[in-house]
Write an enzyme that holds these catalytic residues in place. Structure first.
Site, PDB file in Angstrom:
ATOM      1  N   PHE A 245     -31.810 -21.298  31.929  1.00 60.50           N
ATOM      2  CA  PHE A 245     -30.459 -21.301  31.385  1.00 60.50           C
ATOM      3  C   PHE A 245     -30.227 -22.409  30.363  1.00 60.50           C
ATOM      4  CE2 PHE A 245     -29.730 -19.197  35.560  1.00 60.50           C
ATOM      5  CZ  PHE A 245     -29.371 -17.965  35.056  1.00 60.50           C
ATOM      6  N   HIS A 336     -28.193  -8.313  26.279  1.00 61.74           N
ATOM      7  CA  HIS A 336     -28.187  -9.683  26.791  1.00 61.74           C
ATOM      8  C   HIS A 336     -29.507  -9.956  27.491  1.00 61.74           C
ATOM      9  CE1 HIS A 336     -27.027 -13.353  28.875  1.00 61.74           C
ATOM     10  NE2 HIS A 336     -27.542 -12.813  29.963  1.00 61.74           N
ATOM     11  N   ASN A 369     -31.200 -18.305  28.383  1.00 58.12           N
ATOM     12  CA  ASN A 369     -30.081 -17.464  28.812  1.00 58.12           C
ATOM     13  C   ASN A 369     -28.845 -18.351  28.831  1.00 58.12           C
ATOM     14  OD1 ASN A 369     -28.111 -16.051  30.194  1.00 58.12           O
ATOM     15  ND2 ASN A 369     -29.483 -15.265  31.775  1.00 58.12           N
TER      16      ASN A 369
END
Length: 429
Positions: A245, A336, A369
């Site tokens: 992330f 995504h 992400n």
């Protein structure tokens, strides 16, 4: 920001696509990132140092070169030795660089963030609330500059974040930071996770089409500060965040019936949202005194694989003419990038060639992400790819129709059937 200059290719290609009257279009995109750039090759050493984990055996394990395993290992909940999982995850995420708010300066000011079991939610929110507003402001200003309009022309604000909790909400803080009119109509989407960016586009589309002349500013902003914790062998799923992330912000201006000076990028034709029953524990996040405790089930890529085709088919049927003549190979795919396993499963289920998800894989490589923001980065990559083909007078045709997709907590699928208005099909004799 993004360039839509066609160069000198008009003699070989038809003109750009015209939007349909009354349909919402993306008029501009923008992004912003915190200053801290993280190179994936240094994640393990940096994370262990910052969390005061200096066990000699662990350091030795982290320096060994591991065989790259199945990408599904980055989404698991088994109790592996956590040092090994970090190293494996960092090698399988395909991420090369990310931006994060967390820094050594923050840890010096708040050392308790790196200590197990400390009640630190107040400190985390103090940092996060300020950071997400700053990043959203910068992304919004970049987007408005690219659009070419004025902030005074913004009639609606849609703000998306899963990284803050306060009253009044971040939508008001952003409106004030931008100097928007007190009469701007605001909507905030909170804790929508990775599907939030496409959900925000869906809401912006509805506002733009129901309010003639509206210009809707969509802003997304996320940081992993609220979930930062020291490693523990009892929580291997925490390490997904360490390896995957990133932080940042995204923005888009959405409006129908563009003026002659506006340059629409995508038409948002039809939107669909669906939740999958009995999957609400697969993406699980809980606010606690120690921050957000976040867990991903290893079955997530398989659930998406099993359900994505039916969702895409229904979304394509929202426009029967398009559905009758379109195949998956004829379409662009703005997906995504929740992780490489999800993208790989989608390619296999839908029979997509490797290039179809190039914009998604590039966003994952460069930014990780970044939750709701990431779809903005994917769309920017697609705009840039289209621009490059036009400048190079490439023989490859652009895809006019495509899908914008994201998957988030619920499990929730968000999708938009869209048109690439910058596409230029080859002129035919």
């Amino acid at each position: 920001m993004v360039s839509t200059n066609a160069g000198g290719t008009a003699s070989k290609q038809a003109s750009s696509m015209a939007p349909n009257p009354g349909k919402a279009t993306i008029l501009a995109l923008g992004h912003a990132f915190p200053q801290q750039l993280v190179m994936q090759d240094y994640v393990v050493d940096g994370f262990m140092r910052n969390t005061n984990c200096d066990d000699p055996e662990l350091k030795e394990k982290l320096t060994r070169l591991c065989t790259v395993p199945d990408p599904n290992l980055i989404i698991c909940s088994y109790k592996y030795i956590y040092s090994t999982i970090i190293e494996l995850a960092c090698k399988t995420t395909t991420v090369k660089t990310r931006y994060v708010v967390m820094s050594e300066e923050i840890l010096k000011s708040y050392p308790e963030l790196a200590q197990e079991g400390q009640p630190t939610m107040k400190q985390r929110l103090d940092i996060s609330n300020k950071a997400v507003t700053q990043m959203a402001t910068e992304a919004s200003l970049a987007c408005v500059r690219s659009w070419g309009g004025a902030l005074s022309e913004i009639t609606h604000l849609v703000y998306v974040s899963s990284s803050e909790a306060r009253f009044p909400g971040g939508d008001l803080h952003l409106a004030r930071a931008l100097g928007l009119s007190p009469d701007v109509r605001r909507v905030m989407l909170a804790f929508t996770g990775c599907s939030g960016g496409v959900a925000g586009l869906r809401v912006a589309k509805g506002l733009a089409e129901s309010c003639p002349g509206a210009r809707v500013l969509l802003a997304t902003s996320e940081t992993t500060i609220v979930g930062f914790r020291p490693p523990s062998p009892d929580r291997p799923y925490d390490l997904v965040g360490v390896a995957l992330f990133g932080d940042g912000a995204g923005a888009a201006v959405v409006g129908a019936d563009p003026t002659p000076v506006e340059r629409p990028l995508f038409e948002l034709h039809s939107a669909l949202q669906r939740f999958l029953p009995d999957t609400d524990k697969t993406i699980d996040g809980r606010l606690t005194e120690e921050g957000i405790k976040f867990q991903l089930g290893r079955e997530l890529p398989h659930i998406i694989e099993a359900n994505v085709e039916a969702f895409c088919q229904k979304l394509m049927q929202e426009h029967p003419q398009a559905a009758d003549k379109l195949t998956y190979g004829d379409m662009f795919w703005a997906v995504h990038p929740g992780g490489p396993a999800i993208l790989t499963k989608m390619e296999g289920r839908l029979g997509l060639d490797g290039g179809k998800l190039r914009a998604s894989r590039s966003a994952l490589r460069d930014f990780g992400n970044a939750s709701s923001n990431t779809i903005v980065y994917v769309l920017e990559n697609m705009v840039e790819e289209t621009r490059q083909r036009r400048e190079e007078a490439a023989e490859e045709e652009d895809c006019e129709w495509g899908l914008i997709l994201a998957f988030g907590p619920g499990i929730t699928f968000e999708g938009i059937l869209a048109r690439n208005l910058q596409a230029r099909a080859r002129a035919r004799d």
